[in-house]
Scaffold this motif. Sequence first.
Motif, short mmCIF file in Angstrom:
data_model
loop_
_atom_site.label_atom_id
_atom_site.label_comp_id
_atom_site.label_asym_id
_atom_site.label_seq_id
_atom_site.Cartn_x
_atom_site.Cartn_y
_atom_site.Cartn_z
N GLN A 84 48.12 79.96 14.07
CA GLN A 84 47.38 79.22 15.08
C GLN A 84 46.33 78.36 14.41
O GLN A 84 45.87 78.65 13.30
CB GLN A 84 46.71 80.20 16.06
N ALA A 131 50.39 74.85 10.75
CA ALA A 131 49.74 74.57 12.03
C ALA A 131 48.64 73.51 11.93
O ALA A 131 48.59 72.58 12.76
CB ALA A 131 49.18 75.86 12.64
N ARG A 154 50.35 70.15 11.49
CA ARG A 154 50.99 69.72 12.74
C ARG A 154 49.96 69.11 13.68
O ARG A 154 50.21 68.09 14.33
CB ARG A 154 51.69 70.90 13.42
#
Length: 308
Positions: A89, A285, A288
């Motif tokens: 996350q 993450a 991204r």
Amino acid sequence: MDIRSVDLNLLVVFDTLMRTRSVNRSAEAIGLSQSATSGALARLRKTFDDALFVRTAATMEPTPRAQQLAPVVRRVVQTIQSEILLPPQFDPAQARRSFTILTPDIGEVAFLPGVLRRLQDEAPGVHLHAVSRPRAAAADALEKGEADLAVGYFPDLQKAGYFQQALFTSSYECITSADHEWAGRRVTLKQYLAARHVLVRPDGREHLLDSWLESRGWHRQVTLELSHFMSLIALLPGTNLVATVPQDIATAVGRHIPLQQIALPFKPPQLQVQQFWHRRMHNDAPNRWLRSLFYEVNRRDSGARLGY
């Protein structure tokens, strides 16, 4: 004990038995058959050379060895579940980190203003470091992790091992000072090539227009070569210099000094502006999130001009 002989799935069975004190309930909780759970318990006993759980009238009670192992096994199982198996996350609002963006000075002018405004509102702890490298060094910087993202025109990155995402298509424009003698005139190819050109090569990068002209045998008279596009703000006014630059640069320079745009005597090549990242960062993450932000801020429809 050789750690290679330990099946980590057995630790899940052990942890569940400690909580349920029952082979049947453990089998239901884990999703195994009763026989498979009993088999796992047998392997646990062999691994630790201890009974671990002993049947009493109502439950399976842990031995002293099992009670000693229980808190350690619980920590291992929780760590695997929360830090290894949990999808990574990234919370930009809480993040405190830096990203390195590989882009020429045109990218600093065109791509960063809108991104910085979003960071101010959405990720105040995120720091950007914009760097410029020769095209041949861009792949090496991304591969080694020296840069997180490359944004701009990077034909050398259109190869295996790198992902790319189109932002927009642009082209070139010819600009001069507002009082240039070409004002209001149509320029021939001969006049264009004979003019006093200022050529910008950030980090020695050859622009698509250079090779495109040379492939046709057209050679401009270059009076001045620069390393930074924004130097045009100081050098164009009051001169008869001509600069053929990407559209975004023409827009940015025109916000600081009066310019006139000269119609080119040929149809210039198109520039495909993209963002690139190395394959090892594809599922990262934070990366991204970063490239999603750059895409949302800088993607343009066909024909759209630079806007802040």
